[in-house]
Motif scaffolding. Structure first.
Motif, short mmCIF file in Angstrom:
data_model
loop_
_atom_site.label_atom_id
_atom_site.label_comp_id
_atom_site.label_asym_id
_atom_site.label_seq_id
_atom_site.Cartn_x
_atom_site.Cartn_y
_atom_site.Cartn_z
N GLU A 208 -41.83 -12.69 -9.90
CA GLU A 208 -40.74 -11.74 -9.66
C GLU A 208 -39.63 -11.91 -10.70
O GLU A 208 -39.07 -10.94 -11.21
CB GLU A 208 -40.19 -11.93 -8.25
CG GLU A 208 -39.06 -10.97 -7.89
CD GLU A 208 -38.55 -11.20 -6.48
OE1 GLU A 208 -37.36 -10.91 -6.24
OE2 GLU A 208 -39.33 -11.66 -5.63
N ARG B 259 -23.39 -11.47 4.55
CA ARG B 259 -23.59 -10.29 3.73
C ARG B 259 -22.35 -9.41 3.80
O ARG B 259 -21.85 -9.14 4.88
CB ARG B 259 -24.82 -9.50 4.17
CG ARG B 259 -26.13 -10.22 3.94
CD ARG B 259 -27.30 -9.50 4.57
NE ARG B 259 -28.58 -10.02 4.13
CZ ARG B 259 -29.16 -11.10 4.61
NH1 ARG B 259 -28.57 -11.76 5.60
NH2 ARG B 259 -30.32 -11.52 4.15
N PHE C 194 -22.75 -2.75 -3.58
CA PHE C 194 -23.96 -3.56 -3.37
C PHE C 194 -23.66 -4.59 -2.29
O PHE C 194 -22.50 -4.82 -1.93
CB PHE C 194 -24.40 -4.24 -4.67
CG PHE C 194 -23.49 -5.35 -5.14
CD1 PHE C 194 -23.77 -6.68 -4.86
CD2 PHE C 194 -22.33 -5.06 -5.86
CE1 PHE C 194 -22.93 -7.69 -5.28
CE2 PHE C 194 -21.48 -6.08 -6.30
CZ PHE C 194 -21.79 -7.40 -6.00
N LEU D 119 -29.14 -15.06 -5.97
CA LEU D 119 -30.08 -14.00 -5.61
C LEU D 119 -29.57 -12.63 -6.04
O LEU D 119 -30.36 -11.77 -6.44
CB LEU D 119 -30.34 -14.03 -4.10
CG LEU D 119 -30.93 -15.33 -3.55
CD1 LEU D 119 -31.06 -15.26 -2.04
CD2 LEU D 119 -32.28 -15.62 -4.19
N ASN D 120 -28.25 -12.42 -5.98
CA ASN D 120 -27.68 -11.17 -6.47
C ASN D 120 -27.87 -11.03 -7.98
O ASN D 120 -28.10 -9.93 -8.49
CB ASN D 120 -26.19 -11.10 -6.15
CG ASN D 120 -25.90 -10.82 -4.69
OD1 ASN D 120 -25.30 -11.63 -4.01
ND2 ASN D 120 -26.34 -9.68 -4.18
N ASP E 290 -27.63 -7.05 -9.43
CA ASP E 290 -26.34 -6.51 -8.99
C ASP E 290 -25.18 -7.24 -9.66
O ASP E 290 -24.09 -6.69 -9.79
CB ASP E 290 -26.18 -6.64 -7.47
CG ASP E 290 -27.15 -5.76 -6.70
OD1 ASP E 290 -27.46 -4.67 -7.20
OD2 ASP E 290 -27.60 -6.18 -5.63
N SER F 163 -39.31 -4.45 -11.73
CA SER F 163 -39.17 -5.03 -10.40
C SER F 163 -40.48 -4.87 -9.64
O SER F 163 -41.30 -4.01 -9.96
CB SER F 163 -38.04 -4.36 -9.62
OG SER F 163 -38.31 -2.98 -9.43
N LEU G 124 -30.36 -12.41 -9.74
CA LEU G 124 -31.77 -12.12 -9.97
C LEU G 124 -32.10 -10.66 -9.65
O LEU G 124 -32.90 -10.04 -10.35
CB LEU G 124 -32.63 -13.05 -9.11
CG LEU G 124 -32.66 -14.51 -9.53
CD1 LEU G 124 -33.38 -15.36 -8.50
CD2 LEU G 124 -33.32 -14.65 -10.89
N LYS G 125 -31.46 -10.13 -8.64
CA LYS G 125 -31.69 -8.74 -8.26
C LYS G 125 -31.11 -7.78 -9.28
O LYS G 125 -31.57 -6.65 -9.43
CB LYS G 125 -31.09 -8.47 -6.88
CG LYS G 125 -31.42 -7.09 -6.33
CD LYS G 125 -30.82 -6.92 -4.94
CE LYS G 125 -31.12 -5.52 -4.40
NZ LYS G 125 -30.51 -5.30 -3.07
N ARG H 184 -38.18 -9.26 -13.58
CA ARG H 184 -36.78 -8.88 -13.74
C ARG H 184 -36.29 -9.17 -15.15
O ARG H 184 -35.43 -8.44 -15.67
CB ARG H 184 -35.93 -9.62 -12.71
CG ARG H 184 -36.23 -9.18 -11.28
CD ARG H 184 -35.19 -9.65 -10.31
NE ARG H 184 -35.48 -9.21 -8.96
CZ ARG H 184 -35.25 -8.00 -8.50
NH1 ARG H 184 -34.70 -7.10 -9.30
NH2 ARG H 184 -35.55 -7.65 -7.27
#
Length: 463
Positions: free
Chosen positions: A88, A307, A318, A375-376, A381, A97, A378-379, A92
């Motif tokens: 994954e 969150r 986001f 994690l944000n 955002d 994705s 890696l995503k 990225r």
């Protein structure tokens, strides 16, 4: 009109449409399936379809880079499924994705459940003597109606390859699971593909050991955190240290080079920097992240992650992640505490906020609560370095000048974060952010990242 269409018309129904081809992405010169578990299973079980299936994880990628025979086995496979967070991350890095992580340990039981509903059978090949038989017993208990066509171990049972192929074919199995380890299992399947009669053949690594109870799998909370590799390292440190501690970094290095080849120049360099640093941090900090999650659950229950909607680049909202440092009802109590803010300007911050837990105060003091934003990053955002991500109500109250900080992605760290954080007022923070945006470069980002460690140790403005 052909016979099928005529029959359908007579029964007032339309012929079922043919299943759509599965989407794929390109990594390391390989076509990787980008689809959901259900979509892949539907495709595999399509009547008349034969497929040799392979999985790609970081370890597989490293072996394929130095083993031409194994790479050929992957290239010629009917499907390659993405297995694990490493693949994954590689996707990225190249600006792509993946819809879902299709690791074999979770995917294969789902496939067998669907196969059982269709009356299909499976043959288990591999493992130490007794493992395949024990795994078959477990599958029989867990999946009612699943037909076990036969089992054969991967030691004496593989001494004569022709006899092994004959036994599989004689069983009449529809699905063949081979657990001989990488690369041997995939090389063996590729070598004998034309002779094997099962319609679906696949290498499943340690799955039979898991099913037989010979190897304990990570708890659900560890798997959900995408840290199963850390669990296996802890369980078998001598055997797995080279694979994970050295191998993961080697794989990310190859992913970096692959990404550069696919997306040269522009913002690509910054994206590669973000993913490389955050991926390395995730690997190095995995034990701390798992202990943090456990401490939060033990003290106050509730979700481990907090969150919250924040505003990103170009004003796009986001969901930002943090390790939860407050009690679960903290958001409902925020409005009543706005007057107690210790900080000038729009952004609320209270040194003695009563909503913070005991564990939370430690997390904030050491900035551990912010690590979930890896994690944000890696995503996509957030970036490793950039302005602090703002709340929607803060942006709504921005003066025009402050809107300039939305021209770039918000960051996990940045000039404001290493200069005093909450002790710096809103206006000065905006000055810093705009100065950073005018001067930003990978060299400056690297310097700010280095200064972050000093800021964390010093703890200035961390509350």
């Amino acid at each position: 009109m052909n016979a099928t269409a005529q029959l359908a018309r007579l029964h007032d129904v339309r012929p079922a449409p043919a299943p759509k081809a599965l989407s794929r992405i390109r990594l390391f010169g390989l076509d990787i399936v980008d689809a959901t578990t259900d979509a892949v299973i539907t495709r595999l079980l399509q009547p008349g379809r034969r497929t040799r299936l392979a999985f790609l994880n970081a370890h597989c990628g490293n072996i394929a880079a130095r083993n031409p025979t194994y790479r050929d086995a992957l290239v010629t496979a009917g499907m390659i499924l993405p297995d694990g967070i490493g693949v994954e991350m590689a996707a990225r890095m190249s600006g792509q994705s993946l819809t879902e992580n299709l690791n074999g340990t979770d995917f294969t039981p789902r496939l067998l459940q669907a196969a059982a509903r269709r009356g299909l059978s499976v043959f288990l090949l591999g493992g130490q003597p007794g493992v395949a038989a024990e795994a078959a017993e477990r599958l029989g208990r867990d999946i009612p109606g699943l037909k076990i066509a036969g089992t054969r171990d991967g030691y004496d049972g593989m001494t004569d390859e022709n006899a092994a192929v004959a036994a599989v074919n004689a069983s009449g199995a529809d699905i063949l699971l081979v657990a001989l380890g990488v690369p041997f299992q995939d090389n063996w399947l590729a070598k004998h593909e034309a002779r094997l009669s099962p319609r679906i053949t696949m290498g499943v690594g340690a799955l039979l050991d898991f099913l037989a109870g010979r190897v304990k799998r990570a708890p659900a909370i560890v798997r959900k955190a995408r840290a199963e590799w850390a669990w296996r390292l802890a369980m078998e440190p001598r055997r797995m240290a080279r694979r994970y501690l050295i191998g993961n970094f080697a794989f990310l290095g190859r992913a970096y080079l692959d990404a550069r080849a696919q997306r040269p120049a522009g913002d690509t360099a910054r994206r590669v920097f973000d993913v490389t640093v955050s991926a390395a941090a995730l690997i190095i900090l995995a034990p701390i992240l798992l202990l943090t999650a456990l401490a939060i659950r033990l003290e106050s229950g509730g979700p481990v992650l907090f969150r919250q909607t924040r505003v990103g680049k170009d004003g796009t909202p986001f969901t930002m992640l943090k390790f939860r440092s407050m009690y679960p009802d903290a958001e409902a109590r925020r409005a009543a505490l706005l007057a107690t803010s210790d900080r000038e300007g729009i952004c609320f911050k209270s040194r003695n906020d009563p909503r913070i837990t005991r564990v939370g105060r430690i997390l904030r003091r050491l900035s551990i609560d912010e690590l979930a934003q890896i994690l944000n990053v890696l995503k996509g955002d957030m970036s490793i370095v950039g302005p602090r991500p703002a709340l929607p109500e803060e942006v709504a109250a921005y003066p025009e000048r402050a809107m300039g900080r939305l021209e770039v992605k918000p960051g996990l760290t940045g000039l404001w974060q290493v200069s005093g954080r909450a002790e710096i007022g809103f206006d000065k923070m905006i000055d810093m952010d705009l100065a950073y945006i005018r001067s930003r470069s990978l060299l400056l980002d690297t310097l700010l990242l280095a200064l972050t460690a000093r800021a964390v140790i010093g703890g200035r403005g961390a509350y």
